[in-house]
Write an enzyme that holds these catalytic residues in place. Structure first.
Site, PDB file in Angstrom:
ATOM      1  N   ASP A 199      59.320  37.415  76.438  1.00 48.60           N
ATOM      2  CA  ASP A 199      60.588  37.363  77.162  1.00 48.60           C
ATOM      3  C   ASP A 199      61.300  36.031  76.938  1.00 48.60           C
ATOM      4  O   ASP A 199      60.762  34.968  77.250  1.00 48.60           O
ATOM      5  CB  ASP A 199      60.284  37.589  78.650  1.00 48.60           C
ATOM      6  CG  ASP A 199      61.469  37.382  79.577  1.00 48.60           C
ATOM      7  OD1 ASP A 199      62.616  37.376  79.092  1.00 48.60           O
ATOM      8  OD2 ASP A 199      61.242  37.256  80.799  1.00 48.60           O
ATOM      9  N   HIS A 372      62.572  35.354  85.733  1.00 40.83           N
ATOM     10  CA  HIS A 372      62.191  35.046  84.348  1.00 40.83           C
ATOM     11  C   HIS A 372      61.748  33.596  84.233  1.00 40.83           C
ATOM     12  O   HIS A 372      62.357  32.701  84.817  1.00 40.83           O
ATOM     13  CB  HIS A 372      63.366  35.300  83.406  1.00 40.83           C
ATOM     14  CG  HIS A 372      63.877  36.711  83.423  1.00 40.83           C
ATOM     15  ND1 HIS A 372      63.397  37.683  82.574  1.00 40.83           N
ATOM     16  CD2 HIS A 372      64.811  37.311  84.197  1.00 40.83           C
ATOM     17  CE1 HIS A 372      64.027  38.824  82.828  1.00 40.83           C
ATOM     18  NE2 HIS A 372      64.889  38.620  83.801  1.00 40.83           N
TER      19      HIS A 372
END
Length: 560
Positions: A199, A372
């Site tokens: 990610d 995130h």
């Protein structure tokens, strides 16, 4: 679409999720077996007029549907599960494996699309192992802004392929949620990780991402100083944030009213799965809400992204049937605007402020933290996994580029780091990697019930209509006598105000008449299509010369 993948190579690719935020869908292929990871959607930018969602082009997977052994899900966010019904309509009978919350959300989507009875949906956890003839799949616990977040480890003959999904290293997650499984990640590293697909969303943030508990403290401090009614807006999928808002409300003796379809669904699923510990007597409906003191209620609703039809937007513009802004109301936006939504969010904030509410939002108030990981989280993942090759995923190009630079700092050679595009195929052996071709993986637009029937040409027309307007030319023509029997008449929408533009309209009509006569006088055979083309090109040239605008020209000819 012929790819050059050799029998001794494992191929990894993205159908969506590279060079963009959203539409996540990845694949791991060895010989005649494919494991698909996630099937998400992307929300349209402002220039995609009338488009509801954007999904991936599934044509490569459709052509190889007999090879697909499983669709495995990392977590239950829309950009990872929203495309599942559309994928199954093109590639039916693919078994789906997902954690408890993601499975509950997927079940609702399948039921809505009439696919629940024909789909095999299996609930899994991090101890689940899926074994196929040549490939096997394991899972490892990560943390994100939604429970039951899993990383994926696909065991291949060449080594382990790891897809992190969305992650951050939250060591103090909310409620009873477990922290990331460092031991399992290290075990994979010892066994030998061939490639890490990680990610990249927060690759531009040079820190660790704060824990969700950090936001919980801020929420409680904010609640301490509010005497009036609280309207709390966040993502319906952010169960951890909902839990913290609910805990703060209950600690202050407030009842909770829930508005917004997705928020109501999240409340049901969260309570059933034990992620939300909210007693029945704390929840109230709209009728009870309006009869209670302002300092004894919290309204939990959707709309933190300024969506026009969400509960908060309707409250802000005064069209909600059950709630209106009252003096002393405080509205808390517990999210940051997704790129492309900033204008909509600011509009809602302005409306709420004008209606008399105090609005709390943004990083200054510490009412949001990302799900995130920043650069430090990403480097920690790289150090734990120790991959031979690295592929930056889930992010725009600049994010992927920075993430590859971080991988190099963590010991992955520059030649082993790949910034790829959707549809690129990376073929790997134990010691080598190469680009083995490309398959079509563009955007597919969903407009109402239509999937893929809206192309770039239609979007271009919509954009022109919105910016330049429309001019309709109507004429009755005798093709045999090559004569104009009636018209030409012009109608305008969104281009000029006809009552004040009589001279321009008259000039344009004469121009069209001359164009029709000159087309008939040419030596070539005249058809309806050639007449329309001539009218369109000549009128467009004339109108641009007079107005410097390019309206859409629509000739409507009645031929006798």
């Amino acid at each position: 679409m012929k790819l050059n993948i050799k029998n001794n190579e494992t191929a990894v690719f993205a159908v969506g999720g590279l060079g963009e935020i959203g539409k996540n869908m990845y694949g791991v292929q060895f010989q005649d077996e494919i494991i698909v990871i996630d099937a998400g959607i992307k929300f349209p930018e402002d220039d995609l007029l009338g488009i509801d969602y954007v999904i991936s082009d599934y044509s490569y997977l459709v052509q190889n549907k007999d090879k697909i052994k499983a669709l495995v899900i990392t977590h239950g966010h829309e950009d990872h599960i929203g495309g599942i019904p559309y994928f199954l309509q093109q590639v039916p009978n693919v078994p789906i494996y997902a954690g408890p919350l993601a499975a509950a959300l997927i079940r609702g989507k399948l039921e809505e699309h009439g696919l629940l009875r024909t789909t095999k949906l299996t609930e899994i956890n991090e101890d689940t192992v899926l074994k196929f003839k040549k490939l096997s799949v394991e899972f490892f616990r990560t943390t994100h802004s939604i429970p039951d977040t899993l990383g994926i480890a696909v065991h291949t003959p060449q080594g382990i392929v790891i897809q992190t999904g969305d992650f951050k290293f939250d060591l103090t997650p909310v409620g009873d949620q477990p922290s990331p499984n460092f031991q399992k990640m290290c075990r994979f590293a010892e066994e030998g990780v061939l490639v890490l697909m990680s990610d990249s969303t927060n690759a531009e943030v040079p820190t660790f991402t704060k824990s969700e508990r950090f936001v919980g403290k801020s929420i409680r401090h904010i609640f301490d100083r509010i005497d009036g009614r609280i309207i709390f807006a966040t993502f319906a999928s952010n169960i951890s944030r909902i839990a913290q808002a609910a805990d703060a409300a209950m600690a202050h003796g407030r009842k909770i009213a829930v508005f917004g379809r997705s928020m109501e669904t999240a409340m049901v699923n969260g309570r059933e799965l034990g992620y939300l510990n909210i007693p029945d007597d704390v929840l109230i409906d709209a009728h009870q809400l309006n009869s209670m003191p302002a300092d004894k209620v919290m309204i939990l609703c959707t709309g933190s992204q300024g969506e026009p039809m969400a509960a908060l937007s309707r409250i802000a513009n005064g069209t909600h049937r059950q709630i209106s802004i009252q003096p002393g109301d405080t509205v808390i936006f517990s999210s940051n605007p997704i790129p492309g939504n900033t204008v909509s969010v600011n509009h809602v904030i302005n409306q709420l402020s004008e209606a008399g509410a105090e609005v709390i939002h943004g990083k200054v108030n510490n009412v949001h933290t990302s799900g995130h990981g920043g650069q430090e989280d990403q480097k920690l993942m790289l150090r734990l996994i120790k991959p031979k090759f690295f592929m930056a995923c889930h992010g725009e190009y600049r994010m992927q580029k920075i993430h590859c630079e971080l991988a190099q700092q963590c010991g992955v050679p520059e030649k082993n780091c790949y910034i790829m595009e959707n549809g690129d195929v990376l073929a790997l052996t134990q010691d080598s990697a190469r680009i083995a071709g490309h398959f079509p993986a563009g955007d597919v637009y969903i407009d109402g019930n239509g999937v893929g029937d809206i192309g770039n040409a239609v979007i271009c027309d919509r954009r022109m209509l919105s910016e330049e307007g429309l001019v309709v030319v109507v004429a009755t023509i005798n093709m045999q006598k090559q004569a104009v029997l009636a018209g030409p008449d012009l109608l305008s929408r969104g281009f000029i105000y006809m009552r004040e533009s009589g001279e321009l309209i008259n000039q344009a009509q004469r121009r069209v008449y001359r164009t029709i006569k000159s087309t008939f006088s040419s030596s070539e055979k005249v058809t309806e299509a050639s007449l329309k083309d001539a009218i369109t090109s000549n009128l467009q040239e004339f109108l641009f010369d007079k107005t410097e605008r390019h309206p859409v020209i629509l000739p409507m000819l009645i031929l006798l």
